[in-house]
Scaffold this motif. Structure first.
Motif, mmCIF file in Angstrom:
data_model
loop_
_atom_site.group_PDB
_atom_site.id
_atom_site.type_symbol
_atom_site.label_atom_id
_atom_site.label_comp_id
_atom_site.label_asym_id
_atom_site.label_seq_id
_atom_site.Cartn_x
_atom_site.Cartn_y
_atom_site.Cartn_z
ATOM 1 N N PRO A 1 -3.443 0.882 -15.036
ATOM 2 C CA PRO A 1 -2.668 1.743 -14.128
ATOM 3 C C PRO A 1 -1.619 0.914 -13.389
ATOM 4 O O PRO A 1 -1.867 -0.244 -13.044
ATOM 5 C CB PRO A 1 -3.731 2.287 -13.164
ATOM 6 C CG PRO A 1 -5.024 2.150 -13.898
ATOM 7 C CD PRO A 1 -4.885 0.932 -14.755
ATOM 8 N N TYR A 2 -0.458 1.517 -13.131
ATOM 9 C CA TYR A 2 0.620 0.781 -12.483
ATOM 10 C C TYR A 2 0.212 0.198 -11.128
ATOM 11 O O TYR A 2 0.532 -0.966 -10.836
ATOM 12 C CB TYR A 2 1.855 1.679 -12.319
ATOM 13 C CG TYR A 2 3.004 0.957 -11.650
ATOM 14 C CD1 TYR A 2 3.773 0.046 -12.359
ATOM 15 C CD2 TYR A 2 3.291 1.164 -10.306
ATOM 16 C CE1 TYR A 2 4.817 -0.639 -11.749
ATOM 17 C CE2 TYR A 2 4.328 0.485 -9.686
ATOM 18 C CZ TYR A 2 5.089 -0.417 -10.415
ATOM 19 O OH TYR A 2 6.113 -1.111 -9.806
ATOM 20 N N PRO A 3 -0.495 0.951 -10.254
ATOM 21 C CA PRO A 3 -0.887 0.349 -8.975
ATOM 22 C C PRO A 3 -1.739 -0.910 -9.148
ATOM 23 O O PRO A 3 -1.585 -1.881 -8.402
ATOM 24 C CB PRO A 3 -1.684 1.464 -8.283
ATOM 25 C CG PRO A 3 -1.163 2.727 -8.890
ATOM 26 C CD PRO A 3 -0.881 2.370 -10.321
ATOM 27 N N PRO B 1 -4.029 6.803 -5.882
ATOM 28 C CA PRO B 1 -5.308 6.135 -5.674
ATOM 29 C C PRO B 1 -6.214 6.344 -6.874
ATOM 30 O O PRO B 1 -6.217 7.423 -7.470
ATOM 31 C CB PRO B 1 -5.856 6.824 -4.416
ATOM 32 C CG PRO B 1 -4.640 7.310 -3.702
ATOM 33 C CD PRO B 1 -3.675 7.714 -4.785
ATOM 34 N N GLY B 2 -6.929 5.321 -7.254
ATOM 35 C CA GLY B 2 -7.764 5.412 -8.449
ATOM 36 C C GLY B 2 -9.087 6.093 -8.176
ATOM 37 O O GLY B 2 -9.371 6.573 -7.083
ATOM 38 N N ASN B 3 -9.898 6.102 -9.215
ATOM 39 C CA ASN B 3 -11.225 6.700 -9.097
ATOM 40 C C ASN B 3 -12.316 5.740 -9.540
ATOM 41 O O ASN B 3 -13.378 6.155 -9.971
ATOM 42 C CB ASN B 3 -11.299 7.993 -9.925
ATOM 43 C CG ASN B 3 -10.899 7.768 -11.379
ATOM 44 O OD1 ASN B 3 -10.722 6.619 -11.793
ATOM 45 N ND2 ASN B 3 -10.743 8.841 -12.128
ATOM 46 N N ALA B 4 -12.021 4.433 -9.437
ATOM 47 C CA ALA B 4 -13.026 3.441 -9.817
ATOM 48 C C ALA B 4 -14.200 3.510 -8.860
ATOM 49 O O ALA B 4 -14.035 3.622 -7.647
ATOM 50 C CB ALA B 4 -12.425 2.029 -9.788
ATOM 51 N N PRO C 1 0.809 -1.226 0.000
ATOM 52 C CA PRO C 1 0.000 0.000 0.000
ATOM 53 C C PRO C 1 0.840 1.274 0.000
ATOM 54 O O PRO C 1 0.482 2.266 -0.652
ATOM 55 C CB PRO C 1 -0.827 -0.123 1.285
ATOM 56 C CG PRO C 1 -0.926 -1.583 1.537
ATOM 57 C CD PRO C 1 0.404 -2.123 1.097
ATOM 58 N N PHE C 2 1.974 1.257 0.710
ATOM 59 C CA PHE C 2 2.846 2.429 0.727
ATOM 60 C C PHE C 2 3.503 2.637 -0.636
ATOM 61 O O PHE C 2 3.653 3.764 -1.102
ATOM 62 C CB PHE C 2 3.918 2.275 1.810
ATOM 63 C CG PHE C 2 3.371 2.332 3.206
ATOM 64 C CD1 PHE C 2 3.103 3.546 3.814
ATOM 65 C CD2 PHE C 2 3.102 1.167 3.909
ATOM 66 C CE1 PHE C 2 2.595 3.600 5.107
ATOM 67 C CE2 PHE C 2 2.595 1.209 5.199
ATOM 68 C CZ PHE C 2 2.331 2.432 5.795
ATOM 69 N N LEU C 3 3.895 1.528 -1.302
ATOM 70 C CA LEU C 3 4.484 1.643 -2.623
ATOM 71 C C LEU C 3 3.471 2.164 -3.635
ATOM 72 O O LEU C 3 3.825 2.933 -4.537
ATOM 73 C CB LEU C 3 5.031 0.281 -3.073
ATOM 74 C CG LEU C 3 6.198 -0.285 -2.255
ATOM 75 C CD1 LEU C 3 6.635 -1.631 -2.822
ATOM 76 C CD2 LEU C 3 7.374 0.676 -2.245
ATOM 77 N N VAL C 4 2.227 1.720 -3.491
ATOM 78 C CA VAL C 4 1.169 2.202 -4.385
ATOM 79 C C VAL C 4 1.015 3.711 -4.243
ATOM 80 O O VAL C 4 0.856 4.449 -5.229
ATOM 81 C CB VAL C 4 -0.158 1.481 -4.094
ATOM 82 C CG1 VAL C 4 -1.313 2.157 -4.826
ATOM 83 C CG2 VAL C 4 -0.072 0.017 -4.507
ATOM 84 N N HIS D 1 -9.726 2.541 -4.319
ATOM 85 C CA HIS D 1 -10.515 2.851 -5.515
ATOM 86 C C HIS D 1 -9.767 2.512 -6.794
ATOM 87 O O HIS D 1 -9.835 3.237 -7.782
ATOM 88 C CB HIS D 1 -10.938 4.325 -5.508
ATOM 89 C CG HIS D 1 -11.775 4.695 -4.323
ATOM 90 N ND1 HIS D 1 -13.090 4.312 -4.191
ATOM 91 C CD2 HIS D 1 -11.473 5.391 -3.203
ATOM 92 C CE1 HIS D 1 -13.571 4.770 -3.047
ATOM 93 N NE2 HIS D 1 -12.606 5.412 -2.423
ATOM 94 N N LEU D 2 -9.049 1.375 -6.755
ATOM 95 C CA LEU D 2 -8.423 0.840 -7.957
ATOM 96 C C LEU D 2 -9.363 -0.187 -8.575
ATOM 97 O O LEU D 2 -10.450 -0.433 -8.063
ATOM 98 C CB LEU D 2 -7.077 0.213 -7.596
ATOM 99 C CG LEU D 2 -6.050 1.175 -6.979
ATOM 100 C CD1 LEU D 2 -4.860 0.399 -6.446
ATOM 101 C CD2 LEU D 2 -5.607 2.223 -7.981
#
Length: 374
Positions: A310-312, A190-193, A181-184, A334-335
């Motif tokens: 997306p990379y995350p 954070p996404g917007n899904a 989570p820290f690397l993300v 929200h990925l």
């Protein structure tokens, strides 16, 4: 799989299990309340300092530290399983017909991603053996990308050390949960899904959905399907969403509660006596976990370039951890949780069905054979 030796059921001693025994201790309820009070406070404290995934990582870090120092917690019976039901239903309802159609286009990437995970976990086995000074059987099943219970059981059947396998899997999953989570956050955003197509939460429909998810998990429990407590509710959510029966959003407080259950359970897996008994294995497990995370991070770059994900999302899809924790991470941040789910479910299904084939290949490379401890 015909050459797999039959496992012998342990003799019944009449003694209660460790978990059951704690419920029979005087004032067990005080420890029970204290366990989850500490976990809840840790979750809110993590949220106050803007820690990613606060209600899972906060309880995880605190309970892991307390367990290492000898705190004997009392957990909610099936707390982790019930938490997975809530997460599974929430994720399943995001699988619309359009999403399922898009998933078919990602099947080649999922297959190659699964093969990549098998390859780097196989390399990890070669690295882990001299680091931890364990036998080939233990090295392979300790690093295989399967469930801890399954890998420990098979390792025992073939003469490996199930305790070492369990320690490595616990360290790997915990390390990924603590670091990813820290690397993300550091290397992605954070996404917007959306959570679901519903704009609100009807508590009656929420209760019905959770009950149906629980029922589906129970129905799938006897099957060889991996992790039915998460996959079953996901299937139920998919059915509800694709058929358009109704649309509902699982309330945020329930998702937070599910995270607390998962984080508390995971943190309490760090048993001081087991870690102290296997210090070299524990250290080696940490090193190998970092190696696997690095492999996933590099593979995610290629996956993102090849698919446009997306990379995350790519990172979580290849991360060598339990599907539940990675799906929770994607859901809360929200990925594309449905993409992460699809990658991990396919990986678990392939690994579970081919692990002995890969094991034989590994032994051939090592110059050993089935039934030998090299």
């Amino acid at each position: 799989m015909d050459d797999k030796p039959r496992s012998v059921a342990p003799a019944k001693t009449g003694k209660p299990s460790e978990a059951a025994g704690r419920f029979r201790q005087p004032r067990w309820w005080l420890t029970f309340v204290l366990t989850y009070a500490i976990a809840a406070v840790a979750g809110f404290a993590a949220k106050a300092v803007n820690m990613p995934l606060p209600f899972m990582l906060g309880p995880f870090f605190v309970m892991a530290a307390l367990s290492i120092f000898g705190f004997r917690s009392v957990l909610v019976p099936m707390g982790r399983e019930l938490g997975q039901v809530a997460i599974g239903v929430a994720v399943g309802m995001r699988f619309t017909p359009a999403v399922l159609a898009a998933m078919t286009g990602l099947l080649p990437a999922m297959a190659l991603g699964t093969l990549y995970v098998i390859v780097f976990t196989l390399v990890a086995a070669f690295l882990f053996k001299p680091l931890a000074k364990v036998d080939d059987v233990t090295a392979f099943f300790a690093t295989a990308a399967g469930g801890v219970a399954d890998m420990a059981t098979v390792a025992k059947d073939y003469g490996g050390a199930p305790g070492s396998v369990a320690v490595v899997h616990a360290m790997r999953v915990s390390g990924v949960v603590a670091i990813v989570p820290f690397l993300v956050v550091l290397f992605g955003q954070p996404g917007n899904a959306p959570d679901a197509t519903a704009v609100g939460s009807d508590w009656l429909l929420v209760i019905v959905s959770l009950a149906l998810g629980y029922l589906m998990a129970r129905l799938l429990k006897p099957t060889p399907l991996p992790n039915p407590w998460l996959v079953g509710p996901i299937f139920m959510g998919v059915i509800i969403g694709v058929l358009g029966l109704y649309s509902v959003k699982i309330p945020s407080p329930l998702i937070s509660l599910a995270q607390i259950m998962l984080g508390t359970w995971l943190g309490c897996q760090f048993k001081r006596d087991l870690l102290a008994a296997l210090p070299r294995v524990t250290f080696s497990a940490l090193v190998i976990s970092l190696f696997m995370i690095g492999c996933a991070a590099l593979g995610a770059v290629v996956l993102t370039l090849a698919t446009g994900l997306p990379y995350p999302t790519s990172f979580l899809s290849l991360a060598p951890a339990a599907v539940t924790e990675m799906v929770v991470t994607a859901q809360v941040m929200h990925l594309e949780a449905e993409v992460v789910t699809a990658f991990h479910v396919l990986r678990i299904a392939v690994v579970s069905s081919t692990v002995l084939i890969v094991f034989k290949f590994y032994l051939r490379l090592r110059g050993g054979s089935i039934g030998s401890r090299v």
